[in-house]
Design a protein around this motif. Structure first.
Motif: not given
Length: 354
Positions: A272-273, A259-261, A265-266
């Motif tokens: 969130x970096x 979910x972090x990835x 991406x979004x």
């Protein structure tokens, strides 16, 4: 090395390792008195009332026993350690620590606690080590006190009883304190506290705000915020220890990474970096976990499997969870003698430089 401390179960006297318990609570009576003043003021944070209102106000034998034991650094604590085969405790100021105090009182409480702990370690160097408290809202005095505690008093790390009046350690105000810990090469022990403010309401109304689940939710959030904020990328030498087998994060490692990835991406969240590595990998590179309050073989073995056996060490959680059988249960873990030497002793000696 063969342990000489006599415990309460057959065979403990001949084990090839010392049992070093790494999340063991202490509070000076004077600090407990300050907590009572906050309770009496009628204007305390609901989470603080939930926690200390129970331990300082209940007539039930369990919280009364905890409060009787928690301020002792003498014979009663040593007798409890002997009775359960604990060779050494790593002591630290209990939750909520200095976090609920005003700036001046927090500074005083930290200095008092550190002096008392240093005296106990000097009196019983084979039985105690200790972590330093600081007042987190004044970074300059916190850094000075941490330096004094480590370099003058010989304490072995920094205790952080989670959020500071609703602010977490990824907040920029606390960066200089964490940077000082990294520069001193001492770990930060992230310890639970109750959920802050009105956040606690749905947990409290269901009776789930404390150790049963609320602590894990609060401190798991805190540790994950530290990871996803990039704090460990900015402070690559920062080392963190977290109890209760990482407050559930090891079980969620794959989902968190996935979910972090997607969030990176979004661009969905400003906070969130991209990170230097996947979030789960910080549990293997910067973070160590203890078994405090989690003496369950399947959970311990799973956590060792996913973060590495060298990342998981023993703790009891005295005096909150003081159960002799739990020590015996962890003695019976299906690991080799060499693995148990590391689990009970070696990892703690390396992380805290004992």
């Amino acid at each position: 090395m063969t342990a000489t401390t006599q415990g309460g179960a057959p065979g403990w006297e001949s084990r090839p390792y010392l049992r070093i318990a790494t999340e063991e609570a202490y509070a000076p009576q004077e600090v407990l008195d300050e907590y009572r003043k906050i309770l009496d003021s009628g204007d305390a944070d609901p989470g603080f009332v939930s926690l200390m209102g129970y331990f300082l106000g209940s007539e039930h034998p369990q919280p009364r026993s905890v409060m009787e034991k928690i301020s002792s650094l003498g014979e009663s604590r040593l007798q409890d350690m002997d009775a359960t085969g604990i060779d050494k405790q790593v002591l630290a100021l209990t939750a909520p620590g200095t976090q609920v105090l005003d700036v001046a009182t927090a500074k005083w409480a930290a200095e008092l606690t550190n002096d008392r702990l240093a005296e106990a370690v000097a009196a019983h160097p084979d039985r105690y080590a200790a972590l330093a408290a600081v007042g987190f809202e004044d970074s300059s005095s916190a850094i000075a006190e941490l330096d004094r505690a480590v370099n003058t008093l010989g304490l072995k790390g920094l205790i952080a009883n989670s959020h500071v009046k609703g602010r977490y350690l990824d907040h920029p105000d606390f960066f200089p304190i964490l940077e000082a810990a990294a520069d001193l090469d001492v770990p930060v022990y992230l310890h639970p506290q109750t959920l802050p403010g009105d956040v606690i309401k749905p947990w409290q109304e269901a009776g789930l705000d404390g150790a049963v689940w609320g602590f894990a939710a609060e401190t798991g959030l805190h540790l994950l915020r530290m990871i996803t904020s990039g704090l460990f990328d900015r402070l690559p030498n920062l080392r963190v220890v977290c109890g209760h087998l990482g407050e559930g994060l090891p079980f969620f490692m794959s989902r968190i990474d996935h979910m972090h990835a997607k969030q990176v991406a979004s661009g969905r969240y400003e906070a969130i970096k991209p990170l230097n590595q996947r979030p789960s990998e910080y549990l293997k590179s910067h973070i160590w976990l203890t078994t405090s309050g989690m003496p369950w073989e399947p959970a311990i073995s799973f956590t060792r499997q996913v973060v590495g056996a060298d990342r998981v060490m023993y703790a009891m959680d005295y005096p909150y969870q003081f159960v002799a059988q739990e020590v015996a249960d962890q003695d019976a873990l299906p690991y080799s003698d060499g693995e148990k030497v590391d689990f009970f002793q070696g990892i703690a000696e390396r992380v805290f430089k004992l």
